[in-house]
Design an enzyme around this catalytic site. Sequence first.
Site, short mmCIF file in Angstrom:
data_model
loop_
_atom_site.label_atom_id
_atom_site.label_comp_id
_atom_site.label_asym_id
_atom_site.label_seq_id
_atom_site.Cartn_x
_atom_site.Cartn_y
_atom_site.Cartn_z
N GLU A 171 5.95 4.64 -17.87
CA GLU A 171 6.12 3.60 -16.85
C GLU A 171 5.42 2.31 -17.26
O GLU A 171 4.51 1.82 -16.57
CB GLU A 171 5.59 4.08 -15.49
CG GLU A 171 6.32 5.30 -14.99
CD GLU A 171 5.97 5.73 -13.56
OE1 GLU A 171 6.81 6.30 -12.89
OE2 GLU A 171 4.81 5.47 -13.12
N GLU A 363 11.72 11.65 -14.81
CA GLU A 363 10.92 12.01 -13.63
C GLU A 363 11.78 11.81 -12.40
O GLU A 363 12.41 10.76 -12.23
CB GLU A 363 9.69 11.11 -13.46
CG GLU A 363 8.56 11.42 -14.39
CD GLU A 363 7.31 10.61 -14.08
OE1 GLU A 363 7.05 10.32 -12.89
OE2 GLU A 363 6.60 10.27 -15.03
C1 BGP Z 1 4.87 8.56 -11.65
C2 BGP Z 1 3.94 8.98 -12.76
C3 BGP Z 1 3.54 10.42 -12.76
C4 BGP Z 1 3.56 11.05 -11.41
C5 BGP Z 1 4.64 10.64 -10.49
C6 BGP Z 1 4.51 11.10 -9.07
O1 BGP Z 1 4.57 7.26 -11.26
O2 BGP Z 1 4.50 8.70 -14.00
O3 BGP Z 1 2.39 10.56 -13.52
O4 BGP Z 1 2.48 11.66 -10.97
O5 BGP Z 1 4.83 9.27 -10.48
O6 BGP Z 1 3.53 10.34 -8.45
P1 BGP Z 1 2.36 10.97 -7.61
O7 BGP Z 1 1.72 11.95 -8.50
O8 BGP Z 1 1.50 9.85 -7.26
O9 BGP Z 1 3.02 11.60 -6.45
#
Ligand code: BGP
Length: 471
Positions: A171, A363
């Site tokens: 990201e 993701e």
């Molecule tokens: C993205 C990241 C991840 C991840 C995911 C979910 O922004 O790349 O590392 O964790 O989001 O977010 P969160 O864990 O805050 O729910």
Amino acid sequence: MGAFPKDFLWGGAVAANQLEGAYNEDGKGLSIQDVMPHGIRGARTAEPTEDNMKLVGIDFYHRYKEDIKLFAEMGFKVFRTSIAWSRIFPMGDETEPNEKGLQFYDDLFDECHKYGIEPLVTISHYETPLHLAEEYDGWVNRKMIEFYERYVRAIFDRYKDKVKYWLTFNEINSILHAPFMSGGINTPADQLSEQDLYQAIHHELVASALATKIGHEMMPGAKIGCMVLSMPTYPLTPSPDDVIQAMEDDHKNLAFADIHVRGKYPGYMKRYMREHGIEIHFEPGDEEILKNTVDFVSFSYYMSCCATADPEKQERGTGNLMGGVPNPTLNASEWGWQIDPKGLRYVLNQFYDRYQIPLFIVENGLGAVDQLVTDELGNKTVNDDYRIDYLREHLLQVEEAIKDGVEVMGYTTWGCIDVVSASTAELKKRYGFIYVDRNDDGTGTLNRYKKKSFDWYKEVIKTNGESLNKK
Ligand code: BGP
């Protein structure tokens, strides 16, 4: 016949700092995550503290064999994880890598291959060595390119026969919103000038292109991609002013993919910098390096948002690191992230119309509070129909996009096994097909239990997506 191509890469995704634990074992140095017990909004600590869930994570460092076996049982073709930079270069600025750190990932990738699972590796996923943040102010400093290059050469050299798919920075656009977590920038966000922030962005972009160049030279068969946080922005109303506002907000994110694919800064970004008094310093050769473009674009997708030019309606919702004006037509998750499956089809088309190169959804998923129950056979499980619904709705939109002609390489759900959240550092925000018995107060056996979604995803993979159409 379903729409998903025969060689579609189904799998799951995690990041080292969110599940490995073992934060100080086998020579690992501290990373920025080790002093962020409360995620991006909370205060940092001077030293690692016990309330930091990431220090133990889900103990993947010691239990990865059991976990990879479960992924294999679901039929994963690909497993996305990251390498913890501070396992390889504990301080970040050494000249020689830490052999024990290298060995761990050798073993992990071997374990994946044992089951025919292809590793997809993020080189830097929110885990800059702490020393580089404290001593150099992270990516604000040009020396980071040199440190990153050294790291990248070490891991390419070591894993060139084991890893084919690489992502340079997780990201990468999130540096705009979380400069410490994303860019290791120690200067507090409210004291960081836009000039320094954009210079840091430039350094990362040069480093990313350099990694792509070196990767192609060292590993001729490798596929190297960029990774961006996607959050399509819709105009809040049909007013042309809102449409333009949405376009400009979208540009902020798209710029990062544009540069990776087109090899140069887009005009709209140059305009923004000009009008905000930002002047990036280019070293001789930077322009040439940026021309080393990626093989594919990968992205995270959790939600969309809205934008408006109306000063009265600027109230922001919560969301994945950034978040915009809430969309009145959508519902949200327990953490306020608005759920929009069709936004995934939209963003796939948007990227593909723009770039015409393969895309990889690396993701996507639903963070929710899960209830561990005992089923009629006496097994512990979670009846996570809400997660199944979320994933099914999104995958059906991926199928739509494929029918639209978009080339999609694969799909990895976020947190395929429960991990510690990046934004809030909690374990109760769970995404997995596999429940991990660990609680935010540090209690729990760390045992793994299959949720209902485990068998559901297994079937999706087995039928190459055809089962999605059966409710
Ligand atoms: C993205 C990241 C991840 C991840 C995911 C979910 O922004 O790349 O590392 O964790 O989001 O977010 P969160 O864990 O805050 O729910």
